[in-house]
Design an enzyme around this catalytic site. Structure first.
Site, PDB file in Angstrom:
ATOM      1  N   TYR A 150       0.770  -0.811   0.004  1.00 45.24           N
ATOM      2  CA  TYR A 150      -0.161   0.263   0.607  1.00 45.24           C
ATOM      3  C   TYR A 150       0.664   1.261   0.271  1.00 45.24           C
ATOM      4  CZ  TYR A 150      -3.534  -2.888   1.384  1.00 45.24           C
ATOM      5  OH  TYR A 150      -5.033  -3.894   1.270  1.00 45.24           O
ATOM      6  N   SER A 151       0.767   2.505  -1.065  1.00 41.07           N
ATOM      7  CA  SER A 151       1.476   3.386  -1.379  1.00 41.07           C
ATOM      8  C   SER A 151       1.031   4.358   0.288  1.00 41.07           C
ATOM      9  CB  SER A 151       0.621   4.379  -2.535  1.00 41.07           C
ATOM     10  OG  SER A 151       0.895   3.309  -3.097  1.00 41.07           O
ATOM     11  N   CYS A 331      -0.532   6.761 -10.522  1.00 43.23           N
ATOM     12  CA  CYS A 331      -0.446   6.200  -9.798  1.00 43.23           C
ATOM     13  C   CYS A 331      -1.788   5.666  -9.517  1.00 43.23           C
ATOM     14  CB  CYS A 331      -0.312   6.654  -8.269  1.00 43.23           C
ATOM     15  SG  CYS A 331      -0.272   5.315  -6.922  1.00 43.23           S
ATOM     16  N   GLU A 371       3.717   4.083 -10.934  1.00 46.86           N
ATOM     17  CA  GLU A 371       3.441   2.875  -9.708  1.00 46.86           C
ATOM     18  C   GLU A 371       1.718   2.794  -9.851  1.00 46.86           C
ATOM     19  OE1 GLU A 371       5.368   2.102  -5.855  1.00 46.86           O
ATOM     20  OE2 GLU A 371       3.599   3.454  -5.241  1.00 46.86           O
ATOM     21  N   TYR A 373      -0.983  -0.998  -9.873  1.00 45.06           N
ATOM     22  CA  TYR A 373      -1.531  -2.331  -9.590  1.00 45.06           C
ATOM     23  C   TYR A 373      -2.342  -2.829  -9.455  1.00 45.06           C
ATOM     24  CZ  TYR A 373      -3.958   1.717  -6.328  1.00 45.06           C
ATOM     25  OH  TYR A 373      -4.652   2.747  -6.008  1.00 45.06           O
TER      26      TYR A 373
END
Length: 373
Positions: A150-151, A331, A371, A373
């Protein structure tokens, strides 16, 4: 304890100090007036009750400018901390608070979770924590669950500005059967549901910190940073923007341009919107904020407004900034990138440029940060 520097009144300079009360349910605010011969407090021992530290900070930042952060030692490291704790030996941290941060009309639930790491798992803005949810790995019986990344959604000083907490922005992952339309709890996200269900005092196993791709470059404090997010991809940018505009960091005095593009479903889905609007009001020359609401706005073709459509609206200006050395960050869900890449490629071709060559140059110059996901 941290200090907030207020706008000066006349020839005086006013300071607000905010410290967390012992019961962690409020913030004690003291206003120091230098023109008096001794400190005078606004309501000595005044407690500002709030549902959470987050909402209290939001109200304070609407009024006051910057928070002095401690400990200053967090600025001394020359390299980011990497993998201080690994999956086989994670750090046991404590949930400090958990707050739902979307409105009733938002599709799904997103929570802002503050984790107390006691200063033992330091990190830099743009890094991630790993979380190991409790229970057995369903794919490997007898083994613990795997790490989920988790960012981090706070600066290195955390939401309490003392370097002892980290914040995560987590959307509860659920699965709906396409045939019945009903939620299937057997297929829900293990870690996101654990975190969204967590309560203050619960223990959480964390690893990391990890990641260098999304670190905020600070060598040029007049640089331009273009940030593109979908949903919880906003997390690292909240950290960037707090460092730029909320915290009074002696080694980082941002004088450049931060431009945030956020794509969500509707107004109720906006994340940290109050914080961003406050920066917009306080620093109009240094912060721009554009949102794409897919269920409420239309693009120029009459279709749903996605973040790539909003980027296309400002494409000429964005390309000029990139040509001038601006950094651009992406992101969020990996599904965001094809649409964005297609848009940028089309704009480049309309400008008579090769997007492939331009992208190679951006990567070579370390201006391109992704980044997903």
């Amino acid at each position: 304890m941290g200090s907030m520097v207020l706008p000066s009144q006349g020839s005086t300079r006013d300071i607000v100090t905010a410290s967390q009360s012992p019961n962690c349910r409020g913030v004690r605010v003291q206003v120091l007036w230098p023109q008096f011969s001794r400190n005078k407090f606004l309501g000595e021992g005044l407690e500002l009750s709030a549902r959470s530290r987050l909402s209290t900070q939001l109200r304070l930042t609407k009024i006051y400018a910057k928070v002095v952060t401690i400990p200053i030692e967090l600025e001394e490291a020359t390299e980011p901390p990497i993998n201080l704790f690994k999956p086989k030996e994670p750090y046991t941290a404590t949930i400090k608070s958990n707050q739902k941060i979307v409105g009733p009309k938002a599709p799904g639930e997103t929570c802002h979770i503050v984790i107390d790491h006691g200063g033992n798992v330091p990190y830099w803005e743009g890094q991630s924590y790993g979380v190991i949810p409790p229970g057995e790995n369903p794919k490997k019986p007898g083994m613990p669950n795997t790490v989920r990344l988790y960012s981090i959604a706070s600066t290195r000083y955390g939401d309490d500005f003392d370097g002892k907490t980290a914040s995560l922005c987590v959307r509860r992952a659920v699965y709906y059967d396409p045939e019945t339309g009903k939620e299937d709890p057997a297929k829900k996200g293990i870690c996101s549901n654990f975190l969204c269900d967590s309560k203050p005092g619960d223990k959480v196993l964390i690893t990391g910190p990890s990641g260098k791709v999304m670190l905020l470059p600070e060598d040029d404090q007049k640089a331009c940073h273009i940030m593109v997010a979908t949903g919880t991809g906003i997390a690292p940018y909240r950290g960037y923007l707090r460092r730029m505009f909320m915290e009074n960091v002696p080694t980082f005095k941002f004088e450049g341009l931060a431009w945030l593009f956020l794509g969500v479903a509707n107004t109720d889905s906006l994340l940290y919107n109050e914080e961003f609007i406050s920066y917009q009001k306080q620093y109009p020359k240094n912060f721009r904020y554009d949102i794409a609401l897919s269920r409420e706005q239309l693009n120029k073709k009459g279709g749903k407004m996605y973040v790539q459509d909003k980027i296309e609206e400002y494409s000429e200006e964005i390309f000029k900034l990139l040509d001038g050395g601006a950094h651009i960050y992406f992101c969020g869900l990996k599904g965001m990138m094809p649409g964005i890449q297609d848009t940028l490629k089309r704009v480049a071709e309309e400008r008579g440029e090769s997007w492939d060559q331009k992208l190679l140059k951006l990567k070579k110059n370390k201006q391109w940060h992704v980044e997903v996901y």
